[in-house]
Design an enzyme around this catalytic site. Structure first.
Site, PDB file in Angstrom:
ATOM      1  CB  THR A   1      -0.925   0.041   1.233  1.00  0.00           C
ATOM      2  OG1 THR A   1      -0.109   0.010   2.386  1.00  0.00           O
ATOM      3  CG2 THR A   1      -1.881  -1.099   1.226  1.00  0.00           C
TER       4      THR A   1
ATOM      5  CB  THR B   1       8.977  -4.832   3.114  1.00  0.00           C
ATOM      6  OG1 THR B   1       8.193  -5.329   4.202  1.00  0.00           O
ATOM      7  CG2 THR B   1       8.668  -3.387   2.872  1.00  0.00           C
ATOM      8  CG  ASP B   2       7.458 -10.140   4.651  1.00  0.00           C
ATOM      9  OD1 ASP B   2       7.841  -9.103   5.244  1.00  0.00           O
ATOM     10  OD2 ASP B   2       6.714 -10.994   5.165  1.00  0.00           O
TER      11      ASP B   2
ATOM     12  CE  LYS C   1      10.993  -6.701   6.324  1.00  0.00           C
ATOM     13  NZ  LYS C   1       9.561  -7.012   6.178  1.00  0.00           N
TER      14      LYS C   1
END
Lengths: 599, 425
Positions: free
Chosen positions: B98, B174-175, B251
């Protein structure tokens, strides 16, 4: 005195009380405040009102957002990623929930079946997330008082906000230590009948909260907001009333403000005053970026002028003082008449226009009456404008936290084990220990009340002496900067044990406490030794010395010399010997001297 | 058990107490009703035989566009901004992360906004940087991404650039953003910036990092940095975003804003916020330097295996027997597995060794086990991230099935995934 009933006075209180829990409401950090000098890290952030808040829904958020601000947060080794808004919250703190259920039960409130945590939008920066987490726990309770019972409408469990340290040039700094400390927020019904009644209710609520023994104490741990209105006036919320006495004063002064503003409105109507939305650009006549408005018919109302200047102040601007020559120049351009009020502001254009529009909003409201708004309490009991009343629709569910079911059996267990109210305890102490009201009240609300009862159970000592020792003496020592926080239950018990056994004199207690405070690991025998316990023969020697020194005085005053000499002796002995024993020796010596001289 | 539905305005009487509010979406268990009170609070009420529910009316739940507080003028301005001629045209491809969203305070529903006009309204600063078109190829959480989605994204990005986009922004959960960015790096040769962006704090909260990330991403999309990159917060403050090369980014934190790090390489640069100046840390491909090309074949039957003490080597047989065409192993230290694994490493498919240390280069010539692994045929993955080695292996096997060529391509730098020398950062 004002007749509040006739004025249609209506008031409610909102009380915020910090809870003394081991961890914060949504993380495991300790609930302690820090010194800014202990800073470990700083964060710099911006907050942004999301789209729907800028719609019609919330005027408070909209107004805050107009003021562009950079926010700095100061963190410590006792704040974590949850306070930093860098990690999802942990589950709701059970200890805090338990305390809120105890308070709800003490106020005979009805607890909801499921507690849902909500996010309440707050974009002034006091919450790193841009919202405060809060949960509705109970409703429909009552607080009893001499001047009339008042309903308790709501009890919510919420997280405290970060403490604002300073604000300058559009940059605001907050300290993260307070953020997340559990708070109970209670709102009364608008059933308070007078300012004095308001004070009584606030006192009672504070008493109920402290009766749990699990709330924080001291400055800033309890905060009150006041809601006041009179007939024809408006609901005004006053934030941050510092103490109980101020509640009464703030309520009184708000009533006076509303009465006066209603009079002003009538007079404005008589004059045919208008708030025309015309902003004059006077950059050609005066300094560049000078703008002014002319409020027709608004001149001469000091009270209203203060309201206007509060608005301007919020934008960090100042009103330009117009001298006569300025006025003459503007008179024609702005069509200024005798009864008109002119506001001239100079500064950054966007800010100035926002500020003048805010003044115009306030002027428009003045023609109708009194605007509903949030005000801030000032130390002198007056208030200043803060922002419009927040809308009610600023909440949405905190999806990171599961709702909590409140088992009816848990409530039953709490109801069967409710703590004794401090007021009841005080009554019990007055009756059971023949304490006077002050001392009974002092020990009843003290954290040491259990210790007091324990001591009274074991030792045959006067209750007055025990209370004075536990409370007054300790307070005196604290004022003397003695580290009384080092004093433990065991210290007190050992003192009272020796006192009851006649090994020490009551006059020696302060000295022994002083030693314990300095060196908490000592046994009492050593302390008595070190504080120089004196045997009777030593005392007799000192008394003898003084009597010899003051022989003339004794001759002159006879037995009347006893009291002044007693003072002298006790000072010299520094409480190392029981006063009663000293008195007997001294009396004996005086009468001996008197009879000797008689011979 | 009760007759009230979502959206009903109701009065509930329980134990002599009356609650009024709107019925909210309630949990599956049939005996609890969630009520939104007038104060905005939600509470849960257990409904029993004695509870009375009275329906007072209905509240429409459809999420309508809120009225603008500043009146129509503003939306006209937005429209005007969209067609501002002097600004470059950037494409936004939304995949379910989002970038902008809206909360309905009555229902608590958060709606993501993907239309360019909606995004612009939520983040007005974007309209000072470029004009935008937008597309939503799919809407999924990033853990549900698969190589099929990467291929679809590569093709769509290729089309956008071909049609004249000055830069492309891909919003992404983001994962698994690092997997997508590295696979796109291999599949696309791009003459314009292709920027992946996401947020660690959901964009319905005022503190969300999505605003700063999106603005900085737009800045990079209109810059000269014509590579596949990831633009995310560089610190916990809102003060700058780092521009990470698409094959070197990982990440490294579950929740912090600055979770993304460049590994074994410095970032390409950073964007200072709010000034939006770009500082470059590394040479990069210039605008127009590469010709637009698409290599959209991936061999999906590749796997990433993590070695741990005692791990069973039969896992390799399992994959080989199942028809897998290539494996990446995340070994220990310099790139090791236990000597028990050596026989299985002699399989007929390429096996690439990387390190679970994440930082550093593998070297199997230091210890005996490593030398035996090399003898068994494993390919050293140099200083590639294990995830990047996986997407690269998929891509290489999509281009060739010659084992020697695979070996050579895997050890050669193609788009910045292998550095010549291990720098000190």
């Amino acid at each position: 005195m004002l007749n509040y009933e006739e004025l249609g006075f209506k008031a409610g209180l909102e009380v915020h009380q910090q809870l003394n829990t081991g961890g914060k409401l949504f993380c495991r950090c300790p609930t302690i405040l820090r010194d800014e000098k202990e800073v470990r890290y700083t964060l710099r952030r911006y907050l942004r009102a999301s789209e729907s808040e800028l719609g019609e829904i919330d005027r408070a958020a909209r107004e805050e957002e107009k003021i562009d601000r950079k926010i700095t947060y100061i963190g410590y080794d006792t704040t974590c990623l949850v306070e930093n808004d860098e990690e999802p919250p942990r589950p709701l703190n059970e200890e805090a929930l338990e305390i809120s259920l105890v308070v709800a039960s003490l106020l005979r409130m009805k607890v909801v079946d499921w507690v849902y945590v909500m996010r309440k939008t707050v974009i002034d920066g006091s919450n790193t997330a841009g919202f405060q987490r809060t949960a509705f726990v109970a409703s429909d309770g009552v607080i009893e008082s001499n001047m009339g019972d008042v309903g308790i409408d709501t009890l919510c469990l919420e997280e405290d906000a970060a403490q604002k340290l300073r604000e300058d040039k559009g940059e605001v700094t907050y300290s993260l230590d307070r953020l997340g400390i559990p708070l109970i927020e209670m709102g009364t019904a608008a059933e308070i009948r007078s300012p004095m009644h308001g004070r009584e209710i606030a006192e009672k609520l504070g008493m109920v909260l402290r009766s749990t023994g699990r709330v924080k104490r001291g400055i800033g741990t309890i905060r009150q907001d006041v809601n006041v209105s009179i007939r024809g006036g408006a609901r005004v919320e006053i934030k941050g009333v510092q103490n109980l006495r101020s509640i009464e004063e703030v309520m009184e002064k708000e009533v006076l403000r509303q009465i006066e503003l209603l009079k002003v409105r009538d007079e404005l109507k008589n004059r045919g005053a208008t708030a025309e939305r015309e902003i004059f650009d006077l950059s050609d006549l005066l300094k560049s970026n000078s703008f002014a408005i002319n409020l027709k018919g608004f001149n001469g109302f000091e009270r209203l002028e203060k309201e206007f200047s509060d608005r301007v102040k919020k934008f960090g601007l100042e009103i330009y003082d117009l001298d006569k020559s300025d006025l003459a120049r503007l008179k024609e351009r702005m069509n200024i008449k005798e009864e008109d009020l002119v506001f001239l502001i100079e500064g950054e254009k966007k800010k100035v226009l926002n500020a003048l529009n805010s003044v115009l909003d306030r002027a428009e409201a003045a023609l109708k009456g009194i605007p509903e708004e949030t005000r801030r309490a000032l130390p002198d009991g007056t208030t200043e404008y803060l922002r419009p009343l927040p809308g009610s629709a600023r909440m949405y569910p905190e999806t990171d936290i599961e709702p909590v079911f409140i088992d009816p059996d848990r409530l039953k267990r709490i109801l069967n084990n409710l703590p004794e109210l401090i007021d009841e305890r005080k009554k019990r102490y007055m009756e059971g220990y023949s304490l006077n009201e002050d001392l009974a009240g002092l020990i009843a609300k003290s954290e040491k009340f259990k210790l007091f009862e324990e001591i009274m159970e074991i030792y045959d000592l006067p209750a007055t002496l025990v209370v004075r020792t536990l409370e007054t003496t300790v307070q005196d020592l604290r004022r003397d900067r003695v580290k009384v926080d080092n004093l433990s239950k065991d210290h007190f018990i050992s003192i009272f044990k020796n006192l009851a056994e006649g090994k020490i004199a009551k006059e020696g207690i302060p000295e022994i406490l002083r030693f314990f405070a300095e060196d908490p690991d000592r046994y009492i025998d050593e302390v008595i030794e070190r504080s120089g316990k004196m045997d009777l023969s030593g005392a007799e020697e000192i008394i003898e010395e003084i009597v010899q020194e003051k022989l003339d005085f004794i001759k002159e005053r006879g037995k009347g010399s006893f009291s002044p000499l007693m003072g002298l002796v006790m000072r010299k002995l520094r409480g190392k010997v029981d006063g009663k024993v000293v008195g007997e020796i001294l009396e004996k010596k005086i009468s001996e001297s008197v009879s000797q001289t008689d011979r | 058990m009760f007759n009230a539905n979502e959206g009903n305005r109701v009065k509930i009487i329980k134990d002599g107490l009356e609650y009024r509010g709107i019925v909210m979406p309630s949990p599956k268990s049939k005996d609890t009703l969630v009520l939104k009170l007038a104060s905005g609070y939600n509470i849960g009420i257990k409904i029993d035989e004695k509870t009375k529910i009275e329906i007072m009316g209905d509240e429409k739940f459809s999420i309508s566009k809120p009225k603008r507080s500043l009146g129509e003028r503003e939306s006209e301005k937005t429209k005007r901004d969209l067609v501002k001629k002097s600004l470059p045209k950037v494409s936004i491809i939304s995949t379910g992360g989002t970038i902008a969203s809206r909360v309905d305070y009555r229902t608590g529903a958060v709606t993501s906004q993907f239309k360019a006009e909606d995004i612009m309204r939520a983040i007005p600063e974007l309209s000072d940087i470029a004009t935008y078109d937008s597309e939503i190829p799919f809407n999924i959480l990033s853990e549900n991404m698969s190589p099929k989605h990467w291929i679809k994204l590569a093709r769509l990005t290729y089309d956008k650039i071909k049609k004249g986009s000055y830069g492309v922004i891909i919003t992404h959960g983001t994962d698994t953003m690092g997997f997508t960015s590295s696979s796109l790096s291999f599949m696309l040769r791009t003459p314009v910036p292709v920027v992946l962006v996401g947020s660690q704090r959901s964009s319905d909260r005022p503190s969300s990092d999505s605003y700063v990330n999106a603005i900085c991403a737009a800045r990079v999309a209109t810059s000269d940095i014509s590579e596949v990159s990831v633009v995310m917060h560089g610190s916990t403050s809102d003060d700058f975003c780092l521009i990470h090369g698409g094959t070197k980014v990982r990440k490294m934190h579950t929740s912090r804003r600055d979770a993304f790090h460049s590994v074994n390489s410095s970032p390409l640069g950073r964007v200072i916020y709010p000034g939006l100046e770009i500082e470059e840390f590394q040479p990069h491909k210039r605008r127009g330097e590469e010709e637009l090309r698409l290599y959209d074949k991936l061999e999906e039957r590749c796997a990433l295996i993590k070695f741990y003490p005692g791990a069973d080597p039969n896992i390799i047989d399992f994959y080989v027997d199942d028809g897998y065409k290539g494996l990446v192993i995340e070994g220990t230290g310099l790139g090791h597995v236990s000597s028990e694994w050596i026989p299985q490493l002699k399989a007929d498919i390429p096996i690439v060794i990387t390190s679970q240390c994440i930082y550093g280069r593998v070297c199997d010539r230091v210890y005996g086990t490593g030398r035996e692994m090399l003898k068994a045929g494993v390919i050293e993955g140099e200083d590639m991230l294990p995830e990047t080695a996986l997407t690269k292996l998929m891509w290489v096997l999509g281009q060739t099935d010659d084992l020697e060529e695979v070996r050579s391509l895997m050890q050669k730098n193609i788009v910045g995934e292998i550095t010549r020398s291990s720098i000190t950062s």
